[in-house]
Design a protein around this motif. Structure first.
Motif, PDB file in Angstrom:
ATOM      1  N   SER A 171      41.976  40.097  31.568  1.00 34.41           N
ATOM      2  CA  SER A 171      40.806  40.675  32.221  1.00 34.41           C
ATOM      3  C   SER A 171      40.541  42.085  31.710  1.00 34.41           C
ATOM      4  N   GLU A 172      41.567  42.885  31.656  1.00 35.63           N
ATOM      5  CA  GLU A 172      41.413  44.271  31.198  1.00 35.63           C
ATOM      6  C   GLU A 172      41.030  44.337  29.728  1.00 35.63           C
ATOM      7  N   LEU A 173      41.612  43.471  28.920  1.00 35.15           N
ATOM      8  CA  LEU A 173      41.259  43.424  27.500  1.00 35.15           C
ATOM      9  C   LEU A 173      39.789  43.041  27.325  1.00 35.15           C
ATOM     10  N   GLY A 174      39.345  42.041  28.055  1.00 32.46           N
ATOM     11  CA  GLY A 174      37.944  41.626  27.985  1.00 32.46           C
ATOM     12  C   GLY A 174      36.999  42.726  28.425  1.00 32.46           C
ATOM     13  N   SER A 175      37.329  43.410  29.503  1.00 32.90           N
ATOM     14  CA  SER A 175      36.485  44.506  29.985  1.00 32.90           C
ATOM     15  C   SER A 175      36.447  45.651  28.977  1.00 32.90           C
ATOM     16  N   SER A 176      37.580  45.966  28.395  1.00 26.54           N
ATOM     17  CA  SER A 176      37.635  47.042  27.401  1.00 26.54           C
ATOM     18  C   SER A 176      36.855  46.685  26.145  1.00 26.54           C
ATOM     19  N   LYS A 189      45.197  41.832  49.176  1.00 23.32           N
ATOM     20  CA  LYS A 189      44.964  42.250  47.786  1.00 23.32           C
ATOM     21  C   LYS A 189      44.414  41.117  46.922  1.00 23.32           C
ATOM     22  N   LYS A 190      44.853  39.896  47.157  1.00 25.78           N
ATOM     23  CA  LYS A 190      44.422  38.776  46.319  1.00 25.78           C
ATOM     24  C   LYS A 190      42.910  38.573  46.355  1.00 25.78           C
ATOM     25  N   PRO A 191      42.278  38.515  47.534  1.00 28.33           N
ATOM     26  CA  PRO A 191      40.819  38.367  47.537  1.00 28.33           C
ATOM     27  C   PRO A 191      40.095  39.552  46.890  1.00 28.33           C
ATOM     28  N   ILE A 192      40.633  40.746  47.082  1.00 30.98           N
ATOM     29  CA  ILE A 192      40.016  41.918  46.446  1.00 30.98           C
ATOM     30  C   ILE A 192      40.065  41.775  44.931  1.00 30.98           C
ATOM     31  N   LEU A 193      41.215  41.381  44.419  1.00 32.01           N
ATOM     32  CA  LEU A 193      41.351  41.189  42.971  1.00 32.01           C
ATOM     33  C   LEU A 193      40.443  40.074  42.464  1.00 32.01           C
ATOM     34  N   LEU A 194      40.370  38.991  43.212  1.00 34.62           N
ATOM     35  CA  LEU A 194      39.510  37.881  42.791  1.00 34.62           C
ATOM     36  C   LEU A 194      38.037  38.281  42.789  1.00 34.62           C
ATOM     37  N   TRP A 195      37.607  38.970  43.833  1.00 40.87           N
ATOM     38  CA  TRP A 195      36.201  39.388  43.906  1.00 40.87           C
ATOM     39  C   TRP A 195      35.858  40.405  42.819  1.00 40.87           C
ATOM     40  N   THR A 196      36.698  41.394  42.632  1.00 41.56           N
ATOM     41  CA  THR A 196      36.382  42.421  41.637  1.00 41.56           C
ATOM     42  C   THR A 196      36.393  41.853  40.226  1.00 41.56           C
ATOM     43  N   ASP A 197      37.362  40.996  39.919  1.00 42.50           N
ATOM     44  CA  ASP A 197      37.380  40.356  38.600  1.00 42.50           C
ATOM     45  C   ASP A 197      36.174  39.440  38.413  1.00 42.50           C
ATOM     46  N   SER A 198      35.796  38.733  39.457  1.00 39.42           N
ATOM     47  CA  SER A 198      34.638  37.836  39.368  1.00 39.42           C
ATOM     48  C   SER A 198      33.347  38.611  39.138  1.00 39.42           C
ATOM     49  N   ILE A 199      33.177  39.694  39.854  1.00 41.04           N
ATOM     50  CA  ILE A 199      31.963  40.496  39.685  1.00 41.04           C
ATOM     51  C   ILE A 199      31.934  41.138  38.304  1.00 41.04           C
ATOM     52  N   ALA A 200      33.087  41.630  37.839  1.00 40.52           N
ATOM     53  CA  ALA A 200      33.141  42.214  36.491  1.00 40.52           C
ATOM     54  C   ALA A 200      32.832  41.166  35.421  1.00 40.52           C
ATOM     55  N   SER A 201      33.324  39.956  35.598  1.00 40.58           N
ATOM     56  CA  SER A 201      33.029  38.909  34.611  1.00 40.58           C
ATOM     57  C   SER A 201      31.568  38.484  34.689  1.00 40.58           C
ATOM     58  N   LEU A 202      30.972  38.488  35.883  1.00 38.20           N
ATOM     59  CA  LEU A 202      29.534  38.219  36.004  1.00 38.20           C
ATOM     60  C   LEU A 202      28.706  39.282  35.280  1.00 38.20           C
ATOM     61  N   CYS A 203      29.164  40.521  35.344  1.00 35.76           N
ATOM     62  CA  CYS A 203      28.484  41.589  34.604  1.00 35.76           C
ATOM     63  C   CYS A 203      28.535  41.318  33.104  1.00 35.76           C
ATOM     64  N   SER A 204      29.696  40.903  32.607  1.00 38.28           N
ATOM     65  CA  SER A 204      29.822  40.593  31.175  1.00 38.28           C
ATOM     66  C   SER A 204      28.947  39.407  30.791  1.00 38.28           C
ATOM     67  N   LEU A 205      28.906  38.391  31.634  1.00 42.70           N
ATOM     68  CA  LEU A 205      28.053  37.232  31.356  1.00 42.70           C
ATOM     69  C   LEU A 205      26.574  37.598  31.412  1.00 42.70           C
ATOM     70  N   THR A 206      26.216  38.502  32.298  1.00 40.50           N
ATOM     71  CA  THR A 206      24.835  38.974  32.372  1.00 40.50           C
ATOM     72  C   THR A 206      24.450  39.700  31.091  1.00 40.50           C
ATOM     73  N   VAL A 207      25.345  40.549  30.613  1.00 41.82           N
ATOM     74  CA  VAL A 207      25.105  41.254  29.351  1.00 41.82           C
ATOM     75  C   VAL A 207      24.915  40.248  28.218  1.00 41.82           C
ATOM     76  N   LEU A 208      25.765  39.252  28.169  1.00 46.51           N
ATOM     77  CA  LEU A 208      25.675  38.229  27.129  1.00 46.51           C
ATOM     78  C   LEU A 208      24.345  37.480  27.205  1.00 46.51           C
ATOM     79  N   ALA A 209      23.951  37.080  28.406  1.00 46.54           N
ATOM     80  CA  ALA A 209      22.693  36.351  28.580  1.00 46.54           C
ATOM     81  C   ALA A 209      21.492  37.213  28.196  1.00 46.54           C
ATOM     82  N   LEU A 210      21.493  38.469  28.619  1.00 51.26           N
ATOM     83  CA  LEU A 210      20.390  39.364  28.266  1.00 51.26           C
ATOM     84  C   LEU A 210      20.323  39.606  26.763  1.00 51.26           C
TER      85      LEU A 210
END
Length: 134
Positions: free
Chosen positions: A19-24, A71-92
């Motif tokens: 996740s961190e590598l992908g975000s970076s 902590k688990k739901p927080i991690l899941l939600w934050t990672d999911s939202i960050a990946s949605l941001c990356s997918l949005t960038v890709l789609a745009l």
């Protein structure tokens, strides 16, 4: 029991590392794209500004929120939202509708998510030795 804990830690470490590598990588690619498009150091500086300002602002209460919730739901939600941001960038990008202001918005959302994710990750790593508490 020790083997299961080691497997859980390894799985957690691997997923967070990916996740961190992908975000970076996404952040770096956005910097290169923005600079190539505008030839402006100010644009690149604003990318950083729009990432860290929400991080700092949200961090004021994110730690307390993270301490009071699982902590688990927080991690899941934050990672999911960050990946949605990356997918949005890709789609745009592929639709040809990608603009600099959209990168600022994506960086702001990602920065806010990092404010929740970093304290949750720190606590989760410490708790991996206690099954069922993450």
């Amino acid at each position: 029991m020790k083997k299961n804990q080691d497997r859980t830690f390894l799985l957690f470490w691997l997923s967070q590392s990916i996740s961190e590598l992908g975000s970076s990588m996404t952040g770096f690619a956005l910097i290169l794209w923005a600079y190539a498009r505008t030839q402006s150091a100010m644009t690149v500086s604003l990318l950083t500004f729009f990432s860290y300002l929400p991080y700092v602002a949200v961090s004021l209460f994110a730690g307390a929120f993270t301490d009071r919730h699982r902590k688990k739901p927080i991690l899941l939600w934050t990672d999911s939202i960050a990946s949605l941001c990356s997918l949005t960038v890709l789609a745009l990008f592929f639709t040809g509708k990608f603009e600099i202001w959209q990168i600022y918005l994506v960086n702001a959302v990602t920065g806010a998510m990092n404010a929740f994710q970093l304290p949750a990750t720190a606590v989760a790593v410490g708790r991996l030795g206690s099954p069922g508490t993450v």
